[in-house]
Write a protein that holds these residues in place. Structure first.
Motif, PDB file in Angstrom:
ATOM      1  N   GLU A 100       1.027  -1.149  -0.029  1.00  0.00           N
ATOM      2  CA  GLU A 100      -0.028  -0.117   0.175  1.00  0.00           C
ATOM      3  C   GLU A 100       0.854   1.289   0.089  1.00  0.00           C
ATOM      4  OE1 GLU A 100      -2.454  -0.170   3.377  1.00  0.00           O
ATOM      5  OE2 GLU A 100      -3.569  -2.039   2.815  1.00  0.00           O
ATOM      6  N   HIS A 101       0.580   2.210  -0.740  1.00  0.00           N
ATOM      7  CA  HIS A 101       1.421   3.363  -0.884  1.00  0.00           C
ATOM      8  C   HIS A 101       0.719   4.701  -0.974  1.00  0.00           C
ATOM      9  CE1 HIS A 101       0.798   2.736  -5.194  1.00  0.00           C
ATOM     10  NE2 HIS A 101       1.384   4.038  -5.311  1.00  0.00           N
ATOM     11  N   LEU A 102       0.970   5.822  -0.772  1.00  0.00           N
ATOM     12  CA  LEU A 102       0.227   6.876  -0.864  1.00  0.00           C
ATOM     13  C   LEU A 102       1.089   7.653  -1.910  1.00  0.00           C
ATOM     14  CD1 LEU A 102       0.044   7.907   2.792  1.00  0.00           C
ATOM     15  CD2 LEU A 102      -2.033   7.003   1.294  1.00  0.00           C
ATOM     16  N   PRO A 103       0.127   8.775  -2.641  1.00  0.00           N
ATOM     17  CA  PRO A 103       1.008   9.661  -3.671  1.00  0.00           C
ATOM     18  C   PRO A 103       2.129  10.460  -3.210  1.00  0.00           C
ATOM     19  CG  PRO A 103      -1.570   9.870  -3.798  1.00  0.00           C
ATOM     20  CD  PRO A 103      -1.303   9.045  -2.512  1.00  0.00           C
ATOM     21  N   GLY A 104       3.234  10.308  -4.075  1.00  0.00           N
ATOM     22  CA  GLY A 104       4.341  11.223  -3.587  1.00  0.00           C
ATOM     23  C   GLY A 104       5.324  10.078  -2.922  1.00  0.00           C
ATOM     24  N   GLN A 105       4.928   8.987  -2.523  1.00  0.00           N
ATOM     25  CA  GLN A 105       5.912   8.327  -1.869  1.00  0.00           C
ATOM     26  C   GLN A 105       6.901   7.804  -2.771  1.00  0.00           C
ATOM     27  OE1 GLN A 105       3.265   5.490   0.426  1.00  0.00           O
ATOM     28  NE2 GLN A 105       4.401   6.001   2.143  1.00  0.00           N
ATOM     29  N   PHE A 106       7.998   7.362  -2.288  1.00  0.00           N
ATOM     30  CA  PHE A 106       9.278   6.513  -3.063  1.00  0.00           C
ATOM     31  C   PHE A 106       9.810   5.619  -2.468  1.00  0.00           C
ATOM     32  CE2 PHE A 106      11.066   9.847  -0.132  1.00  0.00           C
ATOM     33  CZ  PHE A 106      12.071   9.150   0.110  1.00  0.00           C
ATOM     34  N   ALA A 107      10.625   4.870  -3.046  1.00  0.00           N
ATOM     35  CA  ALA A 107      11.509   3.723  -2.473  1.00  0.00           C
ATOM     36  C   ALA A 107      12.758   3.929  -3.006  1.00  0.00           C
ATOM     37  CB  ALA A 107      10.897   2.451  -2.982  1.00  0.00           C
ATOM     38  N   PHE A 108      13.555   3.170  -2.141  1.00  0.00           N
ATOM     39  CA  PHE A 108      15.034   3.323  -2.775  1.00  0.00           C
ATOM     40  C   PHE A 108      15.392   2.053  -3.272  1.00  0.00           C
ATOM     41  CE2 PHE A 108      15.562   6.695   0.409  1.00  0.00           C
ATOM     42  CZ  PHE A 108      16.570   7.430  -0.242  1.00  0.00           C
ATOM     43  N   VAL A 109      15.782   1.989  -4.666  1.00  0.00           N
ATOM     44  CA  VAL A 109      16.148   0.980  -5.340  1.00  0.00           C
ATOM     45  C   VAL A 109      17.421   0.801  -5.693  1.00  0.00           C
ATOM     46  CG1 VAL A 109      15.319  -0.383  -7.681  1.00  0.00           C
ATOM     47  CG2 VAL A 109      13.611   1.167  -6.243  1.00  0.00           C
ATOM     48  N   ARG A 110      18.110  -0.425  -5.631  1.00  0.00           N
ATOM     49  CA  ARG A 110      19.535  -0.619  -6.059  1.00  0.00           C
ATOM     50  C   ARG A 110      19.243  -1.858  -7.130  1.00  0.00           C
ATOM     51  NH1 ARG A 110      23.175  -4.551  -5.114  1.00  0.00           N
ATOM     52  NH2 ARG A 110      21.789  -5.886  -3.934  1.00  0.00           N
ATOM     53  N   GLY A 122      -1.303  -6.378  -5.813  1.00  0.00           N
ATOM     54  CA  GLY A 122      -0.223  -5.725  -4.900  1.00  0.00           C
ATOM     55  C   GLY A 122       0.879  -6.341  -4.590  1.00  0.00           C
ATOM     56  N   LYS A 123       1.381  -7.234  -5.495  1.00  0.00           N
ATOM     57  CA  LYS A 123       2.479  -7.961  -5.386  1.00  0.00           C
ATOM     58  C   LYS A 123       3.550  -7.321  -6.213  1.00  0.00           C
ATOM     59  CE  LYS A 123       0.228 -11.975  -3.981  1.00  0.00           C
ATOM     60  NZ  LYS A 123       0.506 -13.183  -3.411  1.00  0.00           N
ATOM     61  N   SER A 124       3.662  -6.398  -6.927  1.00  0.00           N
ATOM     62  CA  SER A 124       4.723  -5.591  -7.598  1.00  0.00           C
ATOM     63  C   SER A 124       4.509  -3.947  -7.670  1.00  0.00           C
ATOM     64  CB  SER A 124       4.979  -6.234  -9.064  1.00  0.00           C
ATOM     65  OG  SER A 124       3.625  -5.916  -9.860  1.00  0.00           O
ATOM     66  N   LEU A 125       5.654  -3.488  -7.779  1.00  0.00           N
ATOM     67  CA  LEU A 125       5.480  -1.916  -7.761  1.00  0.00           C
ATOM     68  C   LEU A 125       6.021  -1.579  -9.028  1.00  0.00           C
ATOM     69  CD1 LEU A 125       6.951  -0.962  -4.334  1.00  0.00           C
ATOM     70  CD2 LEU A 125       4.566  -1.018  -5.013  1.00  0.00           C
ATOM     71  N   HIS A 126       5.508  -0.125  -9.634  1.00  0.00           N
ATOM     72  CA  HIS A 126       5.986   0.227 -10.683  1.00  0.00           C
ATOM     73  C   HIS A 126       6.447   1.520 -10.441  1.00  0.00           C
ATOM     74  CE1 HIS A 126       2.651  -2.484 -12.991  1.00  0.00           C
ATOM     75  NE2 HIS A 126       3.382  -3.099 -12.021  1.00  0.00           N
ATOM     76  N   PHE A 127       7.641   1.909 -11.030  1.00  0.00           N
ATOM     77  CA  PHE A 127       8.211   3.037 -11.102  1.00  0.00           C
ATOM     78  C   PHE A 127       8.272   4.117 -12.262  1.00  0.00           C
ATOM     79  CE2 PHE A 127       9.716   2.132  -6.778  1.00  0.00           C
ATOM     80  CZ  PHE A 127       9.982   0.768  -6.574  1.00  0.00           C
ATOM     81  N   SER A 153       2.668   3.098  -9.263  1.00  0.00           N
ATOM     82  CA  SER A 153       1.678   2.262  -8.866  1.00  0.00           C
ATOM     83  C   SER A 153       1.873   0.991  -8.557  1.00  0.00           C
ATOM     84  CB  SER A 153       0.471   2.237 -10.417  1.00  0.00           C
ATOM     85  OG  SER A 153       1.447   1.318 -11.290  1.00  0.00           O
ATOM     86  N   ALA A 154       0.957   0.130  -8.106  1.00  0.00           N
ATOM     87  CA  ALA A 154       1.214  -1.334  -7.566  1.00  0.00           C
ATOM     88  C   ALA A 154       0.251  -1.835  -8.562  1.00  0.00           C
ATOM     89  CB  ALA A 154       0.715  -1.191  -6.150  1.00  0.00           C
ATOM     90  N   SER A 155       0.385  -3.406  -8.667  1.00  0.00           N
ATOM     91  CA  SER A 155      -0.191  -4.196  -9.514  1.00  0.00           C
ATOM     92  C   SER A 155      -1.534  -4.325  -8.643  1.00  0.00           C
ATOM     93  CB  SER A 155       0.544  -5.555  -9.557  1.00  0.00           C
ATOM     94  OG  SER A 155       0.762  -6.173  -8.542  1.00  0.00           O
ATOM     95  N   PRO A 156      -2.779  -4.705  -9.338  1.00  0.00           N
ATOM     96  CA  PRO A 156      -3.852  -5.077  -8.794  1.00  0.00           C
ATOM     97  C   PRO A 156      -3.969  -5.757  -7.478  1.00  0.00           C
ATOM     98  CG  PRO A 156      -4.287  -4.873 -11.007  1.00  0.00           C
ATOM     99  CD  PRO A 156      -2.495  -5.120 -10.809  1.00  0.00           C
TER     100      PRO A 156
END
Length: 66
Positions: A10-20, A39-44, A34-37
């Motif tokens: 679950e995420h809110l608008p404006g949130q970010f993640a550190f990705v390596r 909720g098992k994957s995130l889209h950046f 967004s997140a997949s319907p």
């Protein structure tokens, strides 16, 4: 920070993640688009705006899943 509720992201608008990425040892912040319907994957959304993101396309491609 992402919250996980019963295995769903679950995420809110404006949130970010550190990705390596495998080619770099430092994580970088990217906005969560967004997140997949289920909720098992995130889209950046990643724009080529700086030194790091301008060369990112050379290592990874749009739509890549890991």
């Amino acid at each position: 920070m992402l919250s996980i509720n019963k295995g769903v992201f679950e995420h809110l608008p404006g949130q970010f993640a550190f990705v390596r990425f495998a080619h770099d040892k430092e994580p970088h912040p990217f906005s969560i688009m967004s997140a997949s319907p289920e909720g098992k994957s995130l889209h950046f959304a990643i724009k080529s705006l700086g030194d790091y993101t301008s060369v990112l396309a050379a290592h990874d491609r749009a739509g890549r899943r890991s």
